[in-house]
Design a protein around this motif. Sequence first.
Motif, PDB file in Angstrom:
ATOM      1  N   UNK A  85      11.502 -21.654 -28.239  1.00  0.00           N
ATOM      2  CA  UNK A  85      12.636 -21.611 -29.178  1.00  0.00           C
ATOM      3  C   UNK A  85      13.531 -20.401 -28.870  1.00  0.00           C
ATOM      4  N   UNK A  86      12.934 -19.276 -28.510  1.00  0.00           N
ATOM      5  CA  UNK A  86      13.719 -18.078 -28.215  1.00  0.00           C
ATOM      6  C   UNK A  86      14.509 -18.204 -26.909  1.00  0.00           C
ATOM      7  N   UNK A  87      13.903 -18.836 -25.903  1.00  0.00           N
ATOM      8  CA  UNK A  87      14.563 -18.941 -24.601  1.00  0.00           C
ATOM      9  C   UNK A  87      14.388 -20.363 -24.054  1.00  0.00           C
ATOM     10  N   UNK A  88      15.220 -21.323 -24.479  1.00  0.00           N
ATOM     11  CA  UNK A  88      15.040 -22.716 -24.054  1.00  0.00           C
ATOM     12  C   UNK A  88      15.371 -22.972 -22.588  1.00  0.00           C
ATOM     13  N   UNK A  89      15.969 -22.018 -21.899  1.00  0.00           N
ATOM     14  CA  UNK A  89      16.317 -22.220 -20.494  1.00  0.00           C
ATOM     15  C   UNK A  89      15.090 -22.170 -19.585  1.00  0.00           C
ATOM     16  N   UNK A  90      14.064 -21.466 -19.995  1.00  0.00           N
ATOM     17  CA  UNK A  90      12.853 -21.323 -19.182  1.00  0.00           C
ATOM     18  C   UNK A  90      11.753 -22.269 -19.681  1.00  0.00           C
ATOM     19  N   UNK A  91      12.079 -23.533 -19.789  1.00  0.00           N
ATOM     20  CA  UNK A  91      11.130 -24.511 -20.352  1.00  0.00           C
ATOM     21  C   UNK A  91       9.908 -24.694 -19.454  1.00  0.00           C
ATOM     22  N   UNK A  92      10.084 -24.561 -18.146  1.00  0.00           N
ATOM     23  CA  UNK A  92       8.963 -24.761 -17.229  1.00  0.00           C
ATOM     24  C   UNK A  92       7.892 -23.680 -17.394  1.00  0.00           C
TER      25      UNK A  92
END
Length: 137
Positions: A85-92
């Motif tokens: 939730x805090x950083x959705x760009x690093x989903x992997x």
Amino acid sequence: MSNKRKHKVKQYIEIEINETYKDTPTSKHGDSQSNELDQTNNSIQQQEPEQKYKFNVIPLKVVTLTVFLFILGVIFVIFGLIFLIKNPKKIQQYLSLLIVGSLMIIPGLYYSCLLIKFIKADSRSIQEKILNELPID
């Protein structure tokens, strides 16, 4: 002529068993049902009440591993969701936490439920079935 004769079973109970003839299948059917009921009633009366197992039958290692899997799985899923939730760009990066956490929750929850069922079981036979499902060596 009576078609019943007395037999001793285990030298404790005396029951009547029908003599079976090929001529009279109807008389055999009615009397055999009553004899079967008598036998089951007598066997139920002879059984002593079974005491339930105590919880110390289950090794402490199994209990701690079950609780550890469940709690650690919940922690991994919570941290994975918070980081996602805090950083959705690093989903992997955070997807691995979610996958490992969910893989730890599944057996932890299953065996925790079995342990709770074991504690709340009404009879020893139910407890024995649960013990057979637990990973005890």
